[in-house]
Design a protein around this motif. Structure first.
Motif, PDB file in Angstrom:
ATOM      1  N   LYS A 113       3.947  -2.163  -7.922  1.00 25.58           N
ATOM      2  CA  LYS A 113       5.037  -2.984  -7.418  1.00 25.58           C
ATOM      3  C   LYS A 113       6.300  -2.161  -7.191  1.00 25.58           C
ATOM      4  O   LYS A 113       7.163  -2.543  -6.426  1.00 25.58           O
ATOM      5  N   GLY A 114       6.380  -1.014  -7.877  1.00 24.81           N
ATOM      6  CA  GLY A 114       7.531  -0.158  -7.723  1.00 24.81           C
ATOM      7  C   GLY A 114       8.720  -0.608  -8.538  1.00 24.81           C
ATOM      8  O   GLY A 114       9.849  -0.294  -8.228  1.00 24.81           O
ATOM      9  N   LYS A 115       8.478  -1.369  -9.605  1.00 24.67           N
ATOM     10  CA  LYS A 115       9.563  -1.885 -10.443  1.00 24.67           C
ATOM     11  C   LYS A 115       9.531  -1.217 -11.796  1.00 24.67           C
ATOM     12  O   LYS A 115       8.497  -0.912 -12.350  1.00 24.67           O
ATOM     13  N   ASN A 116      10.736  -1.038 -12.314  1.00 26.11           N
ATOM     14  CA  ASN A 116      10.934  -0.608 -13.697  1.00 26.11           C
ATOM     15  C   ASN A 116      10.185   0.665 -14.075  1.00 26.11           C
ATOM     16  O   ASN A 116       9.616   0.749 -15.144  1.00 26.11           O
ATOM     17  N   ASN A 117      10.152   1.629 -13.220  1.00 33.15           N
ATOM     18  CA  ASN A 117       9.601   2.919 -13.647  1.00 33.15           C
ATOM     19  C   ASN A 117      10.476   4.036 -13.144  1.00 33.15           C
ATOM     20  O   ASN A 117      11.206   3.901 -12.176  1.00 33.15           O
ATOM     21  N   GLU A 118      10.432   5.156 -13.833  1.00 39.78           N
ATOM     22  CA  GLU A 118      11.335   6.235 -13.499  1.00 39.78           C
ATOM     23  C   GLU A 118      10.954   6.958 -12.221  1.00 39.78           C
ATOM     24  O   GLU A 118      11.755   7.665 -11.638  1.00 39.78           O
ATOM     25  N   PHE A 119       9.720   6.795 -11.742  1.00 42.31           N
ATOM     26  CA  PHE A 119       9.330   7.470 -10.508  1.00 42.31           C
ATOM     27  C   PHE A 119      10.036   6.898  -9.298  1.00 42.31           C
ATOM     28  O   PHE A 119      10.234   7.579  -8.307  1.00 42.31           O
ATOM     29  N   THR A 120      10.410   5.629  -9.312  1.00 42.60           N
ATOM     30  CA  THR A 120      11.015   5.018  -8.134  1.00 42.60           C
ATOM     31  C   THR A 120      12.531   5.104  -8.139  1.00 42.60           C
ATOM     32  O   THR A 120      13.171   4.644  -7.225  1.00 42.60           O
ATOM     33  N   LYS A 121      13.117   5.679  -9.204  1.00 40.27           N
ATOM     34  CA  LYS A 121      14.583   5.773  -9.275  1.00 40.27           C
ATOM     35  C   LYS A 121      15.081   6.951  -8.501  1.00 40.27           C
ATOM     36  O   LYS A 121      14.431   7.875  -8.230  1.00 40.27           O
ATOM     37  N   MET A 156       0.826  -1.203   0.000  1.00 40.89           N
ATOM     38  CA  MET A 156       0.000   0.000   0.000  1.00 40.89           C
ATOM     39  C   MET A 156       0.863   1.257   0.000  1.00 40.89           C
ATOM     40  O   MET A 156       0.453   2.278  -0.514  1.00 40.89           O
ATOM     41  N   LYS A 157       2.081   1.134   0.583  1.00 36.44           N
ATOM     42  CA  LYS A 157       2.959   2.290   0.639  1.00 36.44           C
ATOM     43  C   LYS A 157       3.360   2.745  -0.761  1.00 36.44           C
ATOM     44  O   LYS A 157       3.362   3.930  -1.052  1.00 36.44           O
ATOM     45  N   ASN A 158       3.686   1.787  -1.647  1.00 36.87           N
ATOM     46  CA  ASN A 158       4.046   2.136  -3.020  1.00 36.87           C
ATOM     47  C   ASN A 158       2.897   2.806  -3.741  1.00 36.87           C
ATOM     48  O   ASN A 158       3.088   3.745  -4.501  1.00 36.87           O
ATOM     49  N   PHE A 159       1.676   2.303  -3.514  1.00 33.41           N
ATOM     50  CA  PHE A 159       0.502   2.885  -4.163  1.00 33.41           C
ATOM     51  C   PHE A 159       0.323   4.333  -3.741  1.00 33.41           C
ATOM     52  O   PHE A 159       0.121   5.213  -4.581  1.00 33.41           O
ATOM     53  N   ASN A 160       0.409   4.601  -2.425  1.00 38.00           N
ATOM     54  CA  ASN A 160       0.262   5.980  -1.945  1.00 38.00           C
ATOM     55  C   ASN A 160       1.375   6.871  -2.475  1.00 38.00           C
ATOM     56  O   ASN A 160       1.144   8.032  -2.791  1.00 38.00           O
ATOM     57  N   SER A 161       2.566   6.324  -2.569  1.00 39.66           N
ATOM     58  CA  SER A 161       3.689   7.082  -3.100  1.00 39.66           C
ATOM     59  C   SER A 161       3.450   7.440  -4.560  1.00 39.66           C
ATOM     60  O   SER A 161       3.711   8.566  -4.989  1.00 39.66           O
ATOM     61  N   ASN A 162       2.947   6.480  -5.346  1.00 38.91           N
ATOM     62  CA  ASN A 162       2.677   6.740  -6.761  1.00 38.91           C
ATOM     63  C   ASN A 162       1.549   7.744  -6.942  1.00 38.91           C
ATOM     64  O   ASN A 162       1.593   8.565  -7.847  1.00 38.91           O
ATOM     65  N   VAL A 163       0.549   7.691  -6.085  1.00 38.44           N
ATOM     66  CA  VAL A 163      -0.540   8.668  -6.160  1.00 38.44           C
ATOM     67  C   VAL A 163       0.001  10.061  -5.872  1.00 38.44           C
ATOM     68  O   VAL A 163      -0.346  11.031  -6.560  1.00 38.44           O
ATOM     69  N   GLY A 164       0.867  10.186  -4.895  1.00 37.05           N
ATOM     70  CA  GLY A 164       1.481  11.479  -4.590  1.00 37.05           C
ATOM     71  C   GLY A 164       2.302  12.007  -5.752  1.00 37.05           C
ATOM     72  O   GLY A 164       2.280  13.200  -6.063  1.00 37.05           O
ATOM     73  N   LYS A 165       3.011  11.112  -6.416  1.00 33.17           N
ATOM     74  CA  LYS A 165       3.808  11.523  -7.569  1.00 33.17           C
ATOM     75  C   LYS A 165       2.915  11.943  -8.732  1.00 33.17           C
ATOM     76  O   LYS A 165       3.242  12.877  -9.466  1.00 33.17           O
TER      77      LYS A 165
END
Length: 79
Positions: free
Chosen positions: A71-79, A1-10
């Protein structure tokens, strides 16, 4: 759920970026038309990529699958 909230914020920050770039393009349209046009192109590109990410998140939530964004894999937002 943490990754999802992080992606929503981004994604929300991307919408803020779109708004600010659009406003700057409008302000500069009279004095700097070339810069204004370039800002509009960048704004449209950012908005298009953002809408694709939102659609991916929406589809994954609808079908109960985890996307690469979640999942937080292979995207530029998590780099």
């Amino acid at each position: 759920m943490k990754n999802f909230n992080s992606n929503v914020g981004k994604l929300q920050s991307a919408f803020l970026t779109i708004t600010l770039l659009g406003t700057l393009a409008i302000v500069l349209s009279e004095s700097r038309p070339l810069i204004s046009t370039l800002l509009i192109v960048v704004t449209i590109t950012v908005a298009f990529v953002n809408m694709l990410r939102l659609q991916q998140l929406s589809n994954d939530k609808k079908y109960g699958e985890k996307s690469e964004l979640q999942k937080g894999k292979n995207n530029e937002f998590t780099k």
